[in-house]
Design an enzyme around this catalytic site. Structure first.
Site, PDB file in Angstrom:
ATOM      1  N   SER A  38       0.811  -1.230   0.000  1.00  0.00           N
ATOM      2  CA  SER A  38       0.000   0.000   0.000  1.00  0.00           C
ATOM      3  C   SER A  38       0.835   1.267   0.000  1.00  0.00           C
ATOM      4  O   SER A  38       0.380   2.304  -0.484  1.00  0.00           O
ATOM      5  CB  SER A  38      -0.905   0.026   1.230  1.00  0.00           C
ATOM      6  OG  SER A  38      -0.122  -0.031   2.409  1.00  0.00           O
ATOM      7  N   GLY A  69      -1.694  -4.249   1.244  1.00  0.00           N
ATOM      8  CA  GLY A  69      -1.781  -5.425   2.116  1.00  0.00           C
ATOM      9  C   GLY A  69      -0.874  -6.574   1.746  1.00  0.00           C
ATOM     10  O   GLY A  69      -0.884  -7.595   2.434  1.00  0.00           O
ATOM     11  N   ASN A 101       4.316  -5.717   5.482  1.00  0.00           N
ATOM     12  CA  ASN A 101       3.365  -6.803   5.801  1.00  0.00           C
ATOM     13  C   ASN A 101       4.050  -8.157   5.935  1.00  0.00           C
ATOM     14  O   ASN A 101       3.387  -9.189   5.908  1.00  0.00           O
ATOM     15  CB  ASN A 101       2.294  -6.870   4.705  1.00  0.00           C
ATOM     16  CG  ASN A 101       1.566  -5.547   4.549  1.00  0.00           C
ATOM     17  OD1 ASN A 101       1.104  -4.973   5.531  1.00  0.00           O
ATOM     18  ND2 ASN A 101       1.480  -5.049   3.322  1.00  0.00           N
ATOM     19  N   ASP A 222      -2.641   7.148  10.277  1.00  0.00           N
ATOM     20  CA  ASP A 222      -1.865   6.170  11.028  1.00  0.00           C
ATOM     21  C   ASP A 222      -0.388   6.470  10.784  1.00  0.00           C
ATOM     22  O   ASP A 222      -0.073   7.432  10.096  1.00  0.00           O
ATOM     23  CB  ASP A 222      -2.232   4.737  10.601  1.00  0.00           C
ATOM     24  CG  ASP A 222      -2.000   4.505   9.110  1.00  0.00           C
ATOM     25  OD1 ASP A 222      -0.960   4.970   8.585  1.00  0.00           O
ATOM     26  OD2 ASP A 222      -2.840   3.886   8.439  1.00  0.00           O
ATOM     27  N   HIS A 225       0.831   5.124   6.478  1.00  0.00           N
ATOM     28  CA  HIS A 225       0.348   5.574   5.171  1.00  0.00           C
ATOM     29  C   HIS A 225       0.345   7.092   5.074  1.00  0.00           C
ATOM     30  O   HIS A 225      -0.277   7.758   5.904  1.00  0.00           O
ATOM     31  CB  HIS A 225      -1.060   5.025   4.939  1.00  0.00           C
ATOM     32  CG  HIS A 225      -1.122   3.538   4.995  1.00  0.00           C
ATOM     33  ND1 HIS A 225      -1.508   2.852   6.130  1.00  0.00           N
ATOM     34  CD2 HIS A 225      -0.812   2.595   4.074  1.00  0.00           C
ATOM     35  CE1 HIS A 225      -1.449   1.549   5.896  1.00  0.00           C
ATOM     36  NE2 HIS A 225      -1.025   1.363   4.655  1.00  0.00           N
TER      37      HIS A 225
END
Ligand code: NAG
Length: 264
Positions: A38, A69, A101, A222, A225
């Protein structure tokens, strides 16, 4: 204006006269493919990935295949590296950037399908959920890299972007293990097919220079991102690192638009 292809043909005629068959086969207009998560992908408001901004700073087309993801493992298992392998032609460039991830362990019953097997070599794990054999980050990235290089493409292994390094109020640039793993992957695959950009280090240096308030403003929800402005800056840091040959020369160096951004 004389086109680049005309110049190339003229240059090749000269190179050919000097007997340089390598230059003869170089494509004038290769494509850059992006494989990542992402932080690189086209995402939706209030976020955006940096891959959407790379084309602003280079002279050749970009195809952004990054998907939110994903890890090196899930990108492999979903056939997404294989899809890029089908598309690449000689002299295309593939940027591979994973890590966000990839952490955790696949052994538990709640294996999320993304965690790689710990280690940097031929270690294997068994998914506690599906029983699938799970390989290391290095296995996935190096296997994909070799598949692209076998088709004549070049690979840039790029380390993952940092999270907001000012989130505690104090600048903390400590790098997750996947940064070193990415450098190792490029080394293991080897030049000239593979090269490395420490994107983590480049963005960390940029965040240090921006300071706390300006960095915090790039993260709307967050600590991972960024907003579109942040994604553009993260792309600029990548391009600056390429221009500086920060961790060695990469094949993108010849395709930077001038002036090259300076963000760190
Ligand atoms: C990449 O190069 C920079 C600048 O020399 C250095 O600080 C960084 O440690 C290098 N990254 C790796 C993973 O070796």
């Amino acid at each position: 204006m004389v086109s680049w292809s005309t110049l190339l043909v003229a240059g090749l005629a000269t190179a050919g006269a000097r007997g340089n068959p390598v230059e003869l086969s170089r494509r004038a207009n290769p494509t850059v493919y992006l494989a990542g998560d992402s932080t690189m992908a086209r995402t939706s408001s209030p976020h955006m990935g940096w891959g959407e901004y790379l084309a602003k700073y280079i002279t050749i087309p970009v195809v952004n295949k990054a998907i939110s993801g994903r890890s090196a493992r899930s990108y492999t298992n979903e056939g997404r590296f294989a899809e890029i392998e089908k598309l690449v032609k000689a002299d295309d460039i593939v940027v591979i950037e994973f890590g966000h991830n990839d952490g955790g362990s696949p052994n538990s019953a709640s294996d999320n399908g993304r965690s790689d097997c710990p280690g940097t070599g031929g270690e294997v794990c068994k998914s506690g959920k599906t029983g699938e054999t799970v390989y290391t980050f290095n296995h996935y990235v190096e296997t994909a890299s070799r598949s692209f290089i076998a088709k004549g493409a070049k690979v840039i292994v790029s380390s993952q972007t940092p999270n907001n390094l000012w989130e505690t109020g104090t600048f903390n640039p400590s790098a997750p293990r996947f940064v070193g793993y990415a450098a190792l992957a490029a080394r293991n695959v080897g030049a000239p097919g593979a090269s490395f950009v420490d994107h983590f280090q480049a963005v960390a240096a940029m965040m240090r220079k921006l300071g706390s308030a300006k960095t915090n403003a790039l993260f709307p929800q967050d600590h991972t991102h960024t907003n579109p402005a942040g994604a553009d800056l993260v792309a600029q840091a990548f391009v600056q690192a390429v221009n500086m040959n920060m961790n060695g020369t990469t094949p993108l160096k010849g395709y930077l638009k001038s002036p090259v951004p300076v963000v760190f």
